[in-house]
Design an enzyme around this catalytic site. Structure first.
Site, PDB file in Angstrom:
ATOM      1  N   GLU A 182      -3.209  -3.999  -3.405  1.00  0.00           N
ATOM      2  CA  GLU A 182      -3.706  -4.700  -4.586  1.00  0.00           C
ATOM      3  C   GLU A 182      -3.624  -3.828  -5.836  1.00  0.00           C
ATOM      4  O   GLU A 182      -3.526  -4.353  -6.959  1.00  0.00           O
ATOM      5  CB  GLU A 182      -5.154  -5.157  -4.352  1.00  0.00           C
ATOM      6  CG  GLU A 182      -5.303  -6.261  -3.319  1.00  0.00           C
ATOM      7  CD  GLU A 182      -5.386  -5.757  -1.879  1.00  0.00           C
ATOM      8  OE1 GLU A 182      -5.026  -4.583  -1.622  1.00  0.00           O
ATOM      9  OE2 GLU A 182      -5.804  -6.539  -1.011  1.00  0.00           O
ATOM     10  N   ASN A 211       0.829  -1.207   0.000  1.00  0.00           N
ATOM     11  CA  ASN A 211       0.000   0.000   0.000  1.00  0.00           C
ATOM     12  C   ASN A 211       0.864   1.257   0.000  1.00  0.00           C
ATOM     13  O   ASN A 211       1.974   1.294   0.555  1.00  0.00           O
ATOM     14  CB  ASN A 211      -1.007   0.001   1.156  1.00  0.00           C
ATOM     15  CG  ASN A 211      -0.409  -0.222   2.525  1.00  0.00           C
ATOM     16  OD1 ASN A 211       0.666  -0.802   2.664  1.00  0.00           O
ATOM     17  ND2 ASN A 211      -1.101   0.243   3.555  1.00  0.00           N
TER      18      ASN A 211
HETATM   19  N1  THU Z   1      -5.210  -1.863   2.671  1.00  0.00           N
HETATM   20  C1  THU Z   1      -4.669  -2.526   1.602  1.00  0.00           C
HETATM   21  O1  THU Z   1      -3.614  -2.128   1.082  1.00  0.00           O
HETATM   22  N2  THU Z   1      -5.326  -3.602   1.106  1.00  0.00           N
HETATM   23  C2  THU Z   1      -6.448  -4.142   1.669  1.00  0.00           C
HETATM   24  O2  THU Z   1      -7.029  -5.066   1.110  1.00  0.00           O
HETATM   25  C3  THU Z   1      -6.915  -3.638   2.958  1.00  0.00           C
HETATM   26  C4  THU Z   1      -6.463  -2.255   3.287  1.00  0.00           C
HETATM   27  C5  THU Z   1      -4.531  -0.675   3.173  1.00  0.00           C
HETATM   28  C6  THU Z   1      -5.189   0.614   2.811  1.00  0.00           C
HETATM   29  C7  THU Z   1      -4.612   1.552   3.870  1.00  0.00           C
HETATM   30  O3  THU Z   1      -3.360   2.056   3.384  1.00  0.00           O
HETATM   31  C8  THU Z   1      -4.350   0.647   5.057  1.00  0.00           C
HETATM   32  O4  THU Z   1      -4.462  -0.684   4.576  1.00  0.00           O
HETATM   33  C9  THU Z   1      -5.336   0.842   6.195  1.00  0.00           C
HETATM   34  O5  THU Z   1      -6.640   0.743   5.741  1.00  0.00           O
END
Ligand code: THU
Length: 137
Positions: free
Chosen positions: A65, A52
């Protein structure tokens, strides 16, 4: 169990999770403090991954993702077959709802996900999915 959910002995989930953990170590998550890493196998044998990447404009943050599907497309496309997601402790994490839709586009109902409840096809994580087929009807 659907045919797509039949356990595949050739797939090393530990190895795929290790790739997701390595990707998670590159996360940029200064706002949530919640790093995430993902990894997936592609039907041609490639492995793709992502982390992320958040933004000072909070709503613009990119889930791990997003990076994964971007790498998939950039490196030749193909279909995702096996997927795993981990949190900052390296524990198995379920993908958020929006990202289930991202995965559906490139893996479809048969994509196998590693979840805290075991290996499940995306069909069970995103029932009655809207997808590319609807646009051609
Ligand atoms: N997050 C992801 O990268 N993928 C997911 O499927 C769940 C949530 C990230 C988004 C944000 O940067 C952090 O987790 C907290 O929500």
């Amino acid at each position: 169990m659907t045919p797509a959910a039949t356990p595949d002995a050739k797939v090393d989930w530990d190895e795929l999770r290790a790739v997701a953990r390595e990707a998670m170590s590159h996360a940029y998550a200064p706002y949530s403090g919640y790093p995430v890493g993902v990894a997936a196998l592609v039907d041609d044998g490639r492995t793709v991954s992502g982390c992320n990447v958040e933004n000072a404009s909070y709503g613009l943050g990119l889930c791990a993702e997003c990076g994964l599907v971007s790498e998939l497309q950039r490196t030749g496309g193909g279909r995702l077959t096996h997927f795993t997601c981990v949190d900052g402790r390296g524990e198995i994490l379920v993908p958020c709802g929006r990202c289930r839709q991202l995965l559906y586009e490139f893996g479809g109902a048969g994509l196998l996900l590693e979840t805290p409840a075991g290996i499940l096809p995306l069909a069970e994580m995103l029932p009655q999915a809207f997808g590319p087929d609807h646009l051609t009807k």
